[in-house]
Design an enzyme around this catalytic site. Structure first.
Site, mmCIF file in Angstrom:
data_model
loop_
_atom_site.group_PDB
_atom_site.id
_atom_site.type_symbol
_atom_site.label_atom_id
_atom_site.label_comp_id
_atom_site.label_asym_id
_atom_site.label_seq_id
_atom_site.Cartn_x
_atom_site.Cartn_y
_atom_site.Cartn_z
ATOM 1 N N SER A 34 8.997 5.152 -12.864
ATOM 2 C CA SER A 34 7.884 4.199 -12.728
ATOM 3 C C SER A 34 6.699 4.728 -13.525
ATOM 4 O O SER A 34 6.521 5.957 -13.632
ATOM 5 C CB SER A 34 7.481 4.071 -11.250
ATOM 6 O OG SER A 34 6.215 3.441 -11.128
ATOM 7 N N TYR A 48 5.282 7.714 -3.186
ATOM 8 C CA TYR A 48 6.222 7.087 -4.132
ATOM 9 C C TYR A 48 6.053 7.693 -5.525
ATOM 10 O O TYR A 48 7.045 8.061 -6.182
ATOM 11 C CB TYR A 48 5.950 5.587 -4.166
ATOM 12 C CG TYR A 48 6.712 4.812 -5.215
ATOM 13 C CD1 TYR A 48 8.054 4.491 -5.039
ATOM 14 C CD2 TYR A 48 6.085 4.384 -6.385
ATOM 15 C CE1 TYR A 48 8.748 3.759 -6.002
ATOM 16 C CE2 TYR A 48 6.766 3.656 -7.347
ATOM 17 C CZ TYR A 48 8.099 3.341 -7.152
ATOM 18 O OH TYR A 48 8.777 2.619 -8.100
HETATM 19 N N1 LIG Z 1 9.403 -3.875 -8.997
HETATM 20 C C1 LIG Z 1 8.511 -3.065 -9.560
HETATM 21 O O1 LIG Z 1 7.354 -3.430 -9.796
HETATM 22 C C2 LIG Z 1 8.931 -1.672 -9.947
HETATM 23 C C3 LIG Z 1 8.082 -0.918 -10.772
HETATM 24 C C4 LIG Z 1 8.458 0.349 -11.151
HETATM 25 C C5 LIG Z 1 9.650 0.867 -10.715
HETATM 26 N N2 LIG Z 1 10.463 0.125 -9.888
HETATM 27 C C6 LIG Z 1 11.719 0.719 -9.459
HETATM 28 O O2 LIG Z 1 12.769 -0.165 -9.767
HETATM 29 C C7 LIG Z 1 13.834 0.013 -8.835
HETATM 30 C C8 LIG Z 1 14.242 -1.327 -8.249
HETATM 31 O O3 LIG Z 1 13.129 -1.906 -7.608
HETATM 32 P P1 LIG Z 1 13.082 -3.470 -7.252
HETATM 33 O O4 LIG Z 1 11.694 -3.902 -7.398
HETATM 34 O O5 LIG Z 1 14.161 -4.165 -7.978
HETATM 35 O O6 LIG Z 1 13.382 -3.428 -5.679
HETATM 36 P P2 LIG Z 1 14.588 -3.979 -4.775
HETATM 37 O O7 LIG Z 1 14.214 -3.669 -3.381
HETATM 38 O O8 LIG Z 1 14.904 -5.380 -5.133
HETATM 39 O O9 LIG Z 1 15.812 -3.078 -5.227
HETATM 40 C C9 LIG Z 1 16.110 -1.839 -4.619
HETATM 41 C C10 LIG Z 1 17.573 -1.809 -4.266
HETATM 42 O O10 LIG Z 1 17.843 -0.538 -3.656
HETATM 43 C C11 LIG Z 1 18.598 -0.761 -2.475
HETATM 44 N N3 LIG Z 1 18.346 0.321 -1.515
HETATM 45 C C12 LIG Z 1 17.229 0.533 -0.780
HETATM 46 N N4 LIG Z 1 17.408 1.591 0.025
HETATM 47 C C13 LIG Z 1 18.663 2.061 -0.212
HETATM 48 C C14 LIG Z 1 19.417 3.133 0.315
HETATM 49 N N5 LIG Z 1 18.950 3.916 1.284
HETATM 50 N N6 LIG Z 1 20.670 3.329 -0.174
HETATM 51 C C15 LIG Z 1 21.181 2.512 -1.146
HETATM 52 N N7 LIG Z 1 20.507 1.471 -1.656
HETATM 53 C C16 LIG Z 1 19.259 1.256 -1.197
HETATM 54 C C17 LIG Z 1 18.125 -2.108 -1.945
HETATM 55 O O11 LIG Z 1 19.067 -2.680 -1.046
HETATM 56 C C18 LIG Z 1 17.967 -2.885 -3.238
HETATM 57 O O12 LIG Z 1 19.176 -3.489 -3.633
HETATM 58 C C19 LIG Z 1 13.343 1.034 -7.832
HETATM 59 O O13 LIG Z 1 13.773 2.323 -8.236
HETATM 60 C C20 LIG Z 1 11.837 0.941 -7.968
HETATM 61 O O14 LIG Z 1 11.199 2.122 -7.550
HETATM 62 C C21 LIG Z 1 10.128 -1.136 -9.499
#
Ligand SMILES: NC(=O)c1ccc[n+]([C@@H]2O[C@H](COP(=O)([O-])OP(=O)(O)OC[C@H]3O[C@@H](n4cnc5c(N)ncnc54)[C@H](O)[C@@H]3O)[C@@H](O)[C@H]2O)c1
Length: 265
Positions: free
Chosen positions: A152, A166
């Site tokens: 991130s 985070y």
């Molecule tokens: N959305 C944003 O703005 C953003 C920005 C920077 C980084 N990220 C990173 O991108 C990635 C995806 O984020 P997103 O926004 O798509 O969120 P999201 O919640 O849609 O996706 C996260 C996924 O991880 C799974 N998950 C959660 N806990 C778990 C566990 N204990 N074991 C296995 N699976 C688990 C969830 O079920 C989900 O499918 C993450 O690593 C997040 O930190 C997101």
């Protein structure tokens, strides 16, 4: 996906490769899993949300592709080991690992408890470490591979309040990325990280509370030079496809921001 231009298939196609994607049930992981399947990969979707992961896998299979869903709680070391053991029964090899599963509950710094911190660390970092260990063992045996860690921009630049815990886990992922890249380059294993800025996933939108000064474009309007907006998950998925594919064959140890210019603003 078969392109009219054969060189493009060689560069960006994933035909004949297997990709393991954690967090593939929703959001960025789901969009990337679908793109990898469209590019010809066999995909294993590892997620705690088995219903949504299975929905993805069934959709791929219904179009003639190969995909499996495996339940895994990334915060539980026994569950991670069991998921990879099951993977060995389902897929012959691991060519690509996308570490995408994470949680990002916000919490005021002064009220973060040791238990809360441990849980974040267990899922966002220790579980990623363990998945990476499992992948490199398999990749070493088959001549190499590509590991992509979803970090991130908050690992490098503060952008969201109540987010210290985070940001720390994602900064640790950057170090994991570069150190493993160095140690395993001789095995033809490439390791890179994508650093998204705000991405308009359901989970991210929900994490920004009503009345929050950061509501709207996740990292504040005016702080995202390319259009003051959040990314679409597809814009992260396409960067992942570059890193998974032969197009990035000489790229390793890189922290690549896909953030509309947030880090340079
Ligand atoms: N959305 C944003 O703005 C953003 C920005 C920077 C980084 N990220 C990173 O991108 C990635 C995806 O984020 P997103 O926004 O798509 O969120 P999201 O919640 O849609 O996706 C996260 C996924 O991880 C799974 N998950 C959660 N806990 C778990 C566990 N204990 N074991 C296995 N699976 C688990 C969830 O079920 C989900 O499918 C993450 O690593 C997040 O930190 C997101």
């Amino acid at each position: 996906m078969t392109s009219a231009v054969p060189q493009l298939d060689r560069l960006f196609g994933l035909q004949g490769r297997t990709a393991v994607i954690t967090g593939a049930a929703t959001g960025i992981g789901r969009a990337t899993a679908q793109l990898f399947a469209d590019a010809g990969a066999q995909v294993a979707a590892l997620d705690i949300n088995i219903d949504k992961a299975e929905e993805f896998a069934a959709g791929v299979r219904s179009k003639g592709g190969k995909a499996v869903a495996i339940r895994m709680d990334q915060g539980d070391p026994t569950a991670v080991a069991a998921a990879f053991a099951r993977l060995d029964e389902e897929l012959p090899r691991v060519d690509v690992l996308l570490n995408c599963a994470a949680i990002y509950p916000r919490c005021n710094f002064e009220t973060v408890t040791p238990e809360f911190l441990d849980r974040m660390y267990a899922i966002n970092f220790r579980g990623v470490f363990q998945c990476t260990q499992e992948a490199v063992k398999r990749m070493k045996a088959t001549g190499g591979g590509s590991i992509i860690n979803i970090s991130s921009v908050t690992s490098l630049k503060a952008g969201i309040y109540d987010n210290v815990q985070y940001a720390m886990t994602k900064a640790a992922l950057n170090a994991l990325t570069q150190s493993v890249a160095l140690e395993y380059a001789e095995h033809n294993i490439r390791v890179n990280a994508i650093l998204p800025g705000g991405v308009a996933t359901e989970a991210a939108v929900a994490s920004v509370q009503v009345g929050d000064p950061l509501r709207g474009p996740f990292l504040q309007p005016g702080r995202v030079p390319l259009g003051s907006r959040n990314a679409d998950p597809q814009e992260i998925a396409s960067a992942c496809l570059y890193l998974a594919s032969g197009a990035s064959s000489f790229v390793t140890g890189q922290l690549i921001a896909v953030d509309g210019g947030f880090l340079i603003s």
